[in-house]
Design a protein around this motif. Structure first.
Motif, short mmCIF file in Angstrom:
data_model
loop_
_atom_site.label_atom_id
_atom_site.label_comp_id
_atom_site.label_asym_id
_atom_site.label_seq_id
_atom_site.Cartn_x
_atom_site.Cartn_y
_atom_site.Cartn_z
N LYS A 133 0.89 -1.17 0.00
CA LYS A 133 0.00 0.00 0.00
C LYS A 133 0.93 1.21 0.00
CE LYS A 133 -3.89 0.04 2.74
NZ LYS A 133 -4.60 0.23 4.00
N TYR A 134 0.78 2.10 -0.98
CA TYR A 134 1.62 3.31 -0.99
C TYR A 134 1.16 4.23 0.14
CZ TYR A 134 3.60 1.88 -5.46
OH TYR A 134 4.25 1.20 -6.44
N ARG A 135 2.10 5.03 0.64
CA ARG A 135 1.86 5.77 1.86
C ARG A 135 0.58 6.61 1.86
NH1 ARG A 135 6.73 9.17 3.48
NH2 ARG A 135 7.83 7.39 2.62
N GLY A 156 -0.83 -7.73 -17.30
CA GLY A 156 -1.92 -6.97 -16.71
C GLY A 156 -2.02 -5.60 -17.34
N PRO A 157 -3.21 -5.01 -17.30
CA PRO A 157 -3.36 -3.67 -17.88
C PRO A 157 -2.57 -2.62 -17.09
CG PRO A 157 -5.39 -4.39 -16.81
CD PRO A 157 -4.44 -5.55 -16.75
N ASN A 158 -2.47 -1.42 -17.62
CA ASN A 158 -1.77 -0.33 -16.91
C ASN A 158 -2.39 -0.14 -15.52
OD1 ASN A 158 -0.07 0.20 -19.02
ND2 ASN A 158 -1.45 1.73 -19.92
N GLY A 159 -1.52 0.06 -14.55
CA GLY A 159 -2.00 0.33 -13.19
C GLY A 159 -2.39 -0.92 -12.42
N ALA A 160 -2.14 -2.11 -13.01
CA ALA A 160 -2.56 -3.37 -12.38
C ALA A 160 -1.69 -3.72 -11.16
CB ALA A 160 -2.49 -4.50 -13.40
N GLY A 161 -0.44 -3.28 -11.16
CA GLY A 161 0.45 -3.59 -10.04
C GLY A 161 1.72 -4.33 -10.45
N LYS A 162 2.01 -4.40 -11.74
CA LYS A 162 3.19 -5.14 -12.21
C LYS A 162 4.49 -4.48 -11.71
CE LYS A 162 2.09 -4.67 -16.59
NZ LYS A 162 0.86 -3.85 -16.44
N SER A 163 4.60 -3.18 -11.95
CA SER A 163 5.84 -2.49 -11.53
C SER A 163 5.98 -2.50 -10.02
CB SER A 163 5.84 -1.03 -11.99
OG SER A 163 5.84 -0.99 -13.36
N THR A 164 4.87 -2.35 -9.34
CA THR A 164 4.93 -2.38 -7.86
C THR A 164 5.51 -3.72 -7.40
OG1 THR A 164 3.05 -0.88 -7.73
CG2 THR A 164 3.54 -2.16 -5.76
N THR A 165 5.08 -4.80 -8.02
CA THR A 165 5.59 -6.13 -7.67
C THR A 165 7.09 -6.19 -7.91
OG1 THR A 165 3.49 -7.09 -8.38
CG2 THR A 165 5.36 -8.60 -8.16
N PHE A 213 -4.76 -0.96 -1.69
CA PHE A 213 -3.57 -1.76 -1.94
C PHE A 213 -3.24 -1.73 -3.44
CE2 PHE A 213 -4.61 -3.66 2.16
CZ PHE A 213 -3.34 -3.86 2.70
N ALA A 214 -2.01 -1.37 -3.77
CA ALA A 214 -1.56 -1.44 -5.17
C ALA A 214 -1.27 -2.90 -5.51
CB ALA A 214 -0.31 -0.60 -5.37
N LEU A 215 -0.98 -3.68 -4.46
CA LEU A 215 -0.71 -5.11 -4.61
C LEU A 215 -1.32 -5.81 -3.41
CD1 LEU A 215 0.96 -7.06 -6.33
CD2 LEU A 215 2.85 -6.71 -4.77
#
Ligand code: ADP
Length: 307
Positions: free
Chosen positions: A17-19, A43-52, A24-26
């Motif tokens: 969860k970003y501050r 996953g589509p944009n904003g799905a949480g791939k980069s966050t992972t 939850f982003a993931l």
């Protein structure tokens, strides 16, 4: 329950969860990648791939859950993780004043190349220019240097974040060959992508993430069972159109002329081949299997399934 010691990459109930964000982003992501396997993370944009990926690399701290790479905890043993893996990101933030050669030498001190010859081979196959400052190279040419950097030490685990962006089709093919060779050497490869065709080409398994949750995970081979295949068939005699239409799995029969038909078949092909064996067939063309339709079905599916 995913056991850390059993897999090259093991992710267990990882959440972020970003501050300043309420959501939850993931959320509770669990998955594994084994040696000799390419896992496509879609996953589509904003799905949480980069966050992972940023969490796996310890650029971000997980809110809950854990993950390990080759038995090293991504938070407690972050340094060991970084030494073991090859990492490649599509946005290639690199030192723009350095030449490719200087950049690779600099990174080679942290992770030495498997051999000088392999580094040279990569440079040649990718047609990379190591002499120019990185800032003077086009995005695609800069990406080639990043690819050399990620592959040159032949890591056992590779984490690739939308890695082929910016490459022209010829270089994409070289890149896919490099991934396949790394897999055949026994590397575990985790690759995020939104290019469905490349995932179909290089991945063994895919997971689709949406709104921070893994909604489905499949083997590519199983997905192929769900796809419709197209055949162009020419018979010596008149095409047995009525019999073809009655076959199980045949969705559509288009008669092109007296002798030839185009068939769309779903799933098992043996009933079709059993029928063909009873006729004189002069030509069969198969069009490349296209899983994009199957992927899109999961991208767009209304009902979310937690796995
Ligand atoms: P993807 O890589 O699949 O496009 P991201 O991991 O970038 O998705 O984003 C997942 C979610 O997290 C999105 O809703 C995005 O807006 C949010 N997000 C990403 N980065 C930040 C950040 N630094 N601060 C707050 N929210 C973020």
């Amino acid at each position: 329950m995913i056991n850390v010691m059993d897999h090259a990459i093991a992710i267990s109930k990882l959440s972020k969860k970003y501050r300043r964000s309420g959501t939850f982003a993931l959320h509770n992501l669990s998955l594994y990648v084994d040696a000799g396997e390419v896992y496509g993370f879609l996953g589509p944009n904003g799905a949480g791939k980069s966050t992972t990926i940023r969490t796996l690399l310890n650029f971000l701290q997980p809110t809950n859950g854990s993950a390990s790479i080759l038995g090293h905890d991504i938070v407690k043993d972050a340094v060991a993780v970084r030494q073991e893996i090859g990492y490649l990101s599509g946005d290639g933030a690199v030192y723009l004043k350095m030449t490719g050669q200087q950049y690779l030498d600099y990174l080679g001190e942290l992770q030495p190349p498997a051999s000088k010859a392999y580094k040279q081979e990569l440079t040649k196959r990718l047609q990379a220019n190591l002499k120019k400052p990185l800032g003077e190279l086009s995005r695609g040419n800069r990406q080639k240097i990043s690819i050399i950097q990620a592959f040159m030490h032949q890591p056992r685990v590779m984490i690739l974040d939308e890695p082929s962006s910016g490459l022209d089709p010829l270089m994409q093919e070289v890149f896919y060959e490099l991934i396949t060779e790394a897999k055949d050497r026994g590397a575990a490869i985790f690759m995020s992508s939104h290019i469905l065709g490349e995932v179909q080409k290089v991945c063994n398994r895919v997971g689709i993430i949406r709104d921070g949750k893994l909604i489905i995970e499949r083997n590519i081979a199983d997905m192929a069972q769900e796809a419709t295949q197209t055949f162009d068939i020419t018979f010596k005699e008149a095409a047995p159109v009525t019999m073809l239409k009655q076959l199980s799995g045949v969705q559509k029969v288009t008669q092109n002329d007296v002798h030839s038909v185009t068939l769309h078949v779903h799933g098992e092909l043996s009933p079709l081949f059993a029928l063909l064996a009873k006729h004189t067939v002069t030509k069969v063309d198969t069009r490349a299997l296209d899983l994009e339709e199957v992927f899109m079905h999961y991208y767009q599916a209304e009902g979310k399934q937690d796995v």
